[in-house]
Design a protein around this motif. Sequence first.
Motif, mmCIF file in Angstrom:
data_model
loop_
_atom_site.group_PDB
_atom_site.id
_atom_site.type_symbol
_atom_site.label_atom_id
_atom_site.label_comp_id
_atom_site.label_asym_id
_atom_site.label_seq_id
_atom_site.Cartn_x
_atom_site.Cartn_y
_atom_site.Cartn_z
ATOM 1 N N THR A 23 30.393 42.883 42.976
ATOM 2 C CA THR A 23 29.905 44.490 42.651
ATOM 3 C C THR A 23 29.568 44.291 41.247
ATOM 4 N N HIS A 24 30.149 43.808 40.241
ATOM 5 C CA HIS A 24 29.760 43.716 38.939
ATOM 6 C C HIS A 24 29.633 42.140 38.257
ATOM 7 N N GLU A 43 37.453 41.308 38.331
ATOM 8 C CA GLU A 43 36.817 42.810 38.908
ATOM 9 C C GLU A 43 38.174 43.808 38.806
ATOM 10 N N ASP A 45 38.373 46.812 38.923
ATOM 11 C CA ASP A 45 38.563 47.933 39.817
ATOM 12 C C ASP A 45 39.014 47.655 41.352
ATOM 13 N N THR A 46 38.728 46.467 41.631
ATOM 14 C CA THR A 46 39.145 45.907 42.786
ATOM 15 C C THR A 46 40.484 45.157 42.878
#
Length: 371
Positions: A23-24, A43, A45-46
């Motif tokens: 995602t990033h 990541e 956030d995950t």
Amino acid sequence: MGAKGKPDVWDYNQGVQRAITITHWPAGLTPASGSDGHADIAEPDTGMLHSFWQLRQRNDHWAAVGYAWSRLNGRGWGDPADFYQGTRAVGIPSTAGLIRRHEVEDGQPTYRHALAMSLTYNGLSSKPAYIFPATAADIDAERNTGSIPEGALMMLPPDYDSSKIANAHLRKVVDTLKTYGAYVVDRNVGTPFYIYVENGSNFNLHGKSGWNQDVGRELHRIRANLRQVVSSAGWLDGNGKPMKMEQPTNLLSMRGPWRGKGGEYDAINDQLTLEAGGKSRSSVLRDIGRVNWAAPRPGAKCRFSVQATGGATLALQVRSADMRDELFDSGPLADGASATLPCPLGKARYDLSAVGGKADATVRATLTKQD
């Protein structure tokens, strides 16, 4: 994109070729300069750490040969269920033990963690190729002629004199090897030992001349004094608190791939989430004895145990690798239920079938030896 123009990347976790979505993607990503081309992407956030092998930028896209992932809050090593959680030879991410850029000039006398080290062929052993806590080794370990297995912790003795080392970078490494040591995580070609450092860290032992004789002599002295740790009175975690280096016991991964309707794999919790009435199935060819220090002995029994919410059930069917013979069928098991089976030896087909209840649900399972 995978190797040589293939559309997908080999996923070490699931044992399949598949597309990888991040995602990033960091704009300034630079893979390691060596032939392995390691690169890890965190990541937060995950909660995942993505690990690539032979990552290269080709014109307007990125390509890699291999991929694996692990949890940012994990134990740092693989386990018998998921023995590749990174793309180092021992199954860990390349950032594990890496000397980071911000650490090089942080004013501390040591790096406050064990370092990552590789040895060459005449340093590494072929049998065993690896030991706990490593869960894998180089696939051609039979070419090794030394005595140190991958996964070994190497240290310098506490009386190794570092006071006369003029190079501050080298002195910090030496004092770290006396305090925390370095785990052997990979193999290199032709160099007695490597210590891995992050790209762009301005870590240079030899200066502009390309070779510093004093540093060279010290490196030879380090090589001659490194020893494998074979026993310890205890262990400390990254915060200096006592911990146990216990061997993980679960032999069964929930990572899939999963197919069906209403089911999605929750990577961080290693469980399947199911919509009400959802059904999902995973079929994986695996060898639960793949990790040498966790392999069941012949004739051993294993216990399949289910943890579920929302009225979900999970069934395990084990078939021979050629799928001709059924070796075990647990039938649908609800939360807290378990079944005993002979531990399969060698490769077998493990089919997991999950069925949701009347509400949204989660389900996961373990397979453990009954010694």
